[in-house]
Scaffold this motif. Sequence first.
Motif, PDB file in Angstrom:
ATOM      1  N   LEU A  69       0.796  -1.147  -0.089  1.00  0.00           N
ATOM      2  CA  LEU A  69      -0.077  -0.004  -0.045  1.00  0.00           C
ATOM      3  C   LEU A  69       0.992   1.323   0.211  1.00  0.00           C
ATOM      4  CD1 LEU A  69      -2.663   1.693   0.479  1.00  0.00           C
ATOM      5  CD2 LEU A  69      -2.516   1.130   2.945  1.00  0.00           C
ATOM      6  N   GLU A  70       0.815   2.136  -0.970  1.00  0.00           N
ATOM      7  CA  GLU A  70       1.592   3.235  -0.993  1.00  0.00           C
ATOM      8  C   GLU A  70       0.663   4.469  -1.208  1.00  0.00           C
ATOM      9  OE1 GLU A  70       5.839   2.300  -3.024  1.00  0.00           O
ATOM     10  OE2 GLU A  70       4.271   3.254  -4.039  1.00  0.00           O
ATOM     11  N   VAL A  71       0.751   5.639  -0.463  1.00  0.00           N
ATOM     12  CA  VAL A  71      -0.213   6.584  -0.334  1.00  0.00           C
ATOM     13  C   VAL A  71       0.987   7.842  -0.711  1.00  0.00           C
ATOM     14  CG1 VAL A  71      -1.827   8.257   0.890  1.00  0.00           C
ATOM     15  CG2 VAL A  71      -1.563   5.932   1.320  1.00  0.00           C
ATOM     16  N   THR A  72       0.755   8.593  -1.901  1.00  0.00           N
ATOM     17  CA  THR A  72       1.611   9.668  -2.253  1.00  0.00           C
ATOM     18  C   THR A  72       0.736  10.871  -2.669  1.00  0.00           C
ATOM     19  OG1 THR A  72       1.686   8.919  -4.751  1.00  0.00           O
ATOM     20  CG2 THR A  72       3.171   7.668  -3.115  1.00  0.00           C
ATOM     21  N   PRO A  73       1.307  11.890  -3.168  1.00  0.00           N
ATOM     22  CA  PRO A  73       0.681  13.030  -3.557  1.00  0.00           C
ATOM     23  C   PRO A  73      -0.533  12.699  -4.637  1.00  0.00           C
ATOM     24  CG  PRO A  73       2.635  13.890  -2.999  1.00  0.00           C
ATOM     25  CD  PRO A  73       2.771  12.249  -2.948  1.00  0.00           C
ATOM     26  N   ARG A  74       0.234  11.591  -5.758  1.00  0.00           N
ATOM     27  CA  ARG A  74      -0.705  11.160  -6.904  1.00  0.00           C
ATOM     28  C   ARG A  74      -2.085  10.427  -6.664  1.00  0.00           C
ATOM     29  NH1 ARG A  74       4.737  10.329  -7.831  1.00  0.00           N
ATOM     30  NH2 ARG A  74       4.535   7.931  -7.557  1.00  0.00           N
ATOM     31  N   GLY A  75      -1.934   9.918  -5.266  1.00  0.00           N
ATOM     32  CA  GLY A  75      -3.150   9.070  -4.875  1.00  0.00           C
ATOM     33  C   GLY A  75      -2.618   7.909  -4.121  1.00  0.00           C
ATOM     34  N   VAL A  76      -3.498   6.764  -4.145  1.00  0.00           N
ATOM     35  CA  VAL A  76      -3.360   5.494  -3.431  1.00  0.00           C
ATOM     36  C   VAL A  76      -3.014   4.419  -4.461  1.00  0.00           C
ATOM     37  CG1 VAL A  76      -4.390   3.929  -1.812  1.00  0.00           C
ATOM     38  CG2 VAL A  76      -4.771   6.358  -1.574  1.00  0.00           C
ATOM     39  N   ARG A  77      -2.213   3.685  -4.249  1.00  0.00           N
ATOM     40  CA  ARG A  77      -1.985   2.427  -5.119  1.00  0.00           C
ATOM     41  C   ARG A  77      -1.821   1.235  -3.940  1.00  0.00           C
ATOM     42  NH1 ARG A  77       2.920  -0.222  -6.922  1.00  0.00           N
ATOM     43  NH2 ARG A  77       2.581  -1.325  -8.798  1.00  0.00           N
ATOM     44  N   ILE A  78      -2.494   0.225  -4.184  1.00  0.00           N
ATOM     45  CA  ILE A  78      -2.662  -1.036  -3.610  1.00  0.00           C
ATOM     46  C   ILE A  78      -2.636  -2.209  -4.696  1.00  0.00           C
ATOM     47  CG2 ILE A  78      -4.016  -2.610  -2.145  1.00  0.00           C
ATOM     48  CD1 ILE A  78      -5.543  -0.204  -1.055  1.00  0.00           C
ATOM     49  N   VAL A  79      -1.397  -2.984  -4.296  1.00  0.00           N
ATOM     50  CA  VAL A  79      -1.258  -4.190  -5.088  1.00  0.00           C
ATOM     51  C   VAL A  79      -1.246  -5.627  -4.112  1.00  0.00           C
ATOM     52  CG1 VAL A  79       0.500  -5.282  -6.529  1.00  0.00           C
ATOM     53  CG2 VAL A  79       0.070  -2.922  -6.722  1.00  0.00           C
ATOM     54  N   GLY A  80      -2.072  -6.401  -4.521  1.00  0.00           N
ATOM     55  CA  GLY A  80      -1.850  -7.710  -3.638  1.00  0.00           C
ATOM     56  C   GLY A  80      -1.425  -8.803  -4.263  1.00  0.00           C
ATOM     57  N   LYS A  81      -1.016  -9.928  -3.596  1.00  0.00           N
ATOM     58  CA  LYS A  81      -0.545 -10.978  -4.172  1.00  0.00           C
ATOM     59  C   LYS A  81      -1.773 -11.836  -4.749  1.00  0.00           C
ATOM     60  CE  LYS A  81       2.793 -14.690  -3.445  1.00  0.00           C
ATOM     61  NZ  LYS A  81       4.144 -14.898  -2.691  1.00  0.00           N
ATOM     62  N   SER A  82      -2.800 -11.538  -4.274  1.00  0.00           N
ATOM     63  CA  SER A  82      -4.094 -12.310  -4.730  1.00  0.00           C
ATOM     64  C   SER A  82      -5.358 -11.268  -4.417  1.00  0.00           C
ATOM     65  CB  SER A  82      -4.452 -13.368  -4.014  1.00  0.00           C
ATOM     66  OG  SER A  82      -4.708 -13.056  -2.705  1.00  0.00           O
ATOM     67  N   PRO A  83      -6.486 -11.222  -4.906  1.00  0.00           N
ATOM     68  CA  PRO A  83      -7.373 -10.302  -4.765  1.00  0.00           C
ATOM     69  C   PRO A  83      -7.987 -10.511  -3.162  1.00  0.00           C
ATOM     70  CG  PRO A  83      -8.144 -11.711  -6.296  1.00  0.00           C
ATOM     71  CD  PRO A  83      -6.819 -12.433  -6.017  1.00  0.00           C
ATOM     72  N   ALA A  84      -7.453 -11.402  -2.279  1.00  0.00           N
ATOM     73  CA  ALA A  84      -7.485 -11.354  -0.837  1.00  0.00           C
ATOM     74  C   ALA A  84      -6.511 -10.566  -0.281  1.00  0.00           C
ATOM     75  CB  ALA A  84      -7.239 -12.791  -0.258  1.00  0.00           C
ATOM     76  N   GLY A  85      -5.535 -10.258  -1.036  1.00  0.00           N
ATOM     77  CA  GLY A  85      -4.224  -9.311  -0.619  1.00  0.00           C
ATOM     78  C   GLY A  85      -4.846  -7.791  -0.682  1.00  0.00           C
ATOM     79  N   VAL A  86      -5.355  -7.665  -1.853  1.00  0.00           N
ATOM     80  CA  VAL A  86      -5.795  -6.520  -2.225  1.00  0.00           C
ATOM     81  C   VAL A  86      -6.926  -5.933  -1.272  1.00  0.00           C
ATOM     82  CG1 VAL A  86      -7.191  -5.054  -3.913  1.00  0.00           C
ATOM     83  CG2 VAL A  86      -5.702  -6.559  -4.550  1.00  0.00           C
ATOM     84  N   ALA A  87      -7.830  -7.115  -1.029  1.00  0.00           N
ATOM     85  CA  ALA A  87      -8.897  -6.611   0.271  1.00  0.00           C
ATOM     86  C   ALA A  87      -8.084  -6.343   1.487  1.00  0.00           C
ATOM     87  CB  ALA A  87      -9.728  -7.894   0.247  1.00  0.00           C
ATOM     88  N   ARG A  88      -7.007  -7.050   1.816  1.00  0.00           N
ATOM     89  CA  ARG A  88      -6.503  -6.673   3.308  1.00  0.00           C
ATOM     90  C   ARG A  88      -5.874  -5.245   3.096  1.00  0.00           C
ATOM     91  NH1 ARG A  88      -9.696 -10.359   4.458  1.00  0.00           N
ATOM     92  NH2 ARG A  88      -9.197 -12.313   3.966  1.00  0.00           N
ATOM     93  N   GLY A  89      -5.177  -5.073   1.883  1.00  0.00           N
ATOM     94  CA  GLY A  89      -4.828  -3.473   1.690  1.00  0.00           C
ATOM     95  C   GLY A  89      -5.838  -2.560   1.786  1.00  0.00           C
ATOM     96  N   VAL A  90      -6.788  -2.945   1.198  1.00  0.00           N
ATOM     97  CA  VAL A  90      -8.011  -1.826   1.296  1.00  0.00           C
ATOM     98  C   VAL A  90      -8.702  -1.762   2.723  1.00  0.00           C
ATOM     99  CG1 VAL A  90     -10.549  -1.693   0.773  1.00  0.00           C
ATOM    100  CG2 VAL A  90      -9.065  -2.382  -0.927  1.00  0.00           C
ATOM    101  N   ALA A  91      -8.561  -2.648   3.535  1.00  0.00           N
ATOM    102  CA  ALA A  91      -8.830  -2.568   4.974  1.00  0.00           C
ATOM    103  C   ALA A  91      -7.867  -1.785   5.652  1.00  0.00           C
ATOM    104  CB  ALA A  91      -8.708  -4.173   5.555  1.00  0.00           C
ATOM    105  N   SER A  92      -6.503  -1.750   5.385  1.00  0.00           N
ATOM    106  CA  SER A  92      -5.664  -0.950   5.808  1.00  0.00           C
ATOM    107  C   SER A  92      -5.883   0.546   5.593  1.00  0.00           C
ATOM    108  CB  SER A  92      -4.262  -1.339   5.617  1.00  0.00           C
ATOM    109  OG  SER A  92      -3.702  -2.409   6.161  1.00  0.00           O
ATOM    110  N   LEU A  93      -6.274   0.598   4.257  1.00  0.00           N
ATOM    111  CA  LEU A  93      -6.724   2.066   3.960  1.00  0.00           C
ATOM    112  C   LEU A  93      -7.922   2.562   4.659  1.00  0.00           C
ATOM    113  CD1 LEU A  93      -6.543   4.412   1.851  1.00  0.00           C
ATOM    114  CD2 LEU A  93      -8.191   3.048   0.347  1.00  0.00           C
ATOM    115  N   THR A  94      -8.871   1.783   4.975  1.00  0.00           N
ATOM    116  CA  THR A  94      -9.903   2.285   5.783  1.00  0.00           C
ATOM    117  C   THR A  94      -9.604   2.599   7.260  1.00  0.00           C
ATOM    118  OG1 THR A  94     -11.230   0.446   4.691  1.00  0.00           O
ATOM    119  CG2 THR A  94     -12.234   1.294   6.701  1.00  0.00           C
ATOM    120  N   GLN A  95      -8.460   1.837   7.777  1.00  0.00           N
ATOM    121  CA  GLN A  95      -7.917   2.001   9.072  1.00  0.00           C
ATOM    122  C   GLN A  95      -7.013   3.350   8.982  1.00  0.00           C
ATOM    123  OE1 GLN A  95      -5.849  -1.635   9.247  1.00  0.00           O
ATOM    124  NE2 GLN A  95      -7.191  -2.190  11.102  1.00  0.00           N
TER     125      GLN A  95
END
Length: 319
Positions: A69-95
């Motif tokens: 998960l990267e948050v920069t002035p350009r925005g947010v980028r989440i890359v997961g090893k699987s869709p489940a990984g992306v979902a965990r990244g989105v959960a971190s973004l929520t936090q």
Amino acid sequence: PTPKSYRFLGGSLRLDARPAVRATAGLEAERATVDALVQDLPRVPKHVPSVSLAVDARMAGQSGEAYQLEVTPRGVRIVGKSPAGVARGVASLTQLLHVEAGQHVIPMVAIHDEPRFAYRGLHMDVARNFQSRDVVFHVLDLMARHKLNTLHLHLTDDEGWRLEIKGLPELTEVGGRRGHHSDPLAMLPPAHGSGPDPADPHGSGYYTAEDYISILRHAAARHITVLPEIEMPGHARAAVKAMEARTRRLASSDPAAALEFRLADPDDRSRYVSAQGFSDNVINPALPSTYRFIGHVMRAVAALHRAAGTPLQIIHLGG
């Protein structure tokens, strides 16, 4: 838990308009979660930072739930090893996200994370204290927010049978109700504070086949496995009494069918007392009908999982 790797880059990304959310195929549920996070921001016809979601199976990490998960002035980028990984990244973004003066504020960070434990579960005992389908939905939403991945759903016990099983209506008609009644095979007695009224929603209730399928699908969309528990051979009073009611109902009209799924032997002279004081809550392992019952129930549960698109891999038997 603290992420495996967390680096604060300094400053915050401030969103005062709805960002463009881009997601690769197969991440529709994750995109919907992000859309819901920013839905209260206005849409404006100007360039704003974006949120991008993608899968990279080559990512470092032993778990399929790994993500970056990267948050920069350009925005947010989440890359997961699987869709489940992306979902965990989105959960971190929520936090990380919070609201200040009408803006969505996210600290600029670089996170690489993966779970320390493959099984991260919550046990929900709806047999003893029934909860509606919508409550289970809410619990699943909270589990996803906290990155849990297994709901151990305790569906049967001495005090309740909570899943509709085709061909065995007594399991829910008798085993799914608690209250006072002059007929001991009409319903189960009160327990765990449910009281004498069979309309009490925590003592009585069950999931229809459609309810259970919808729970499985709601969980799957959040990358949560539902682990159903069908308790046996002990802690099975709800099933035993339900099948006794079935035996009585069919005794005169179809004696063979009456015994097809019976779980208790009236000639059994053995004696026991369970931890709760029951002396009639164990499925009899000497009856052929016991194994017909188990096979029928297991096939029915597996069929519900297939119908939901989440094939049954494991089942819990209590013990």
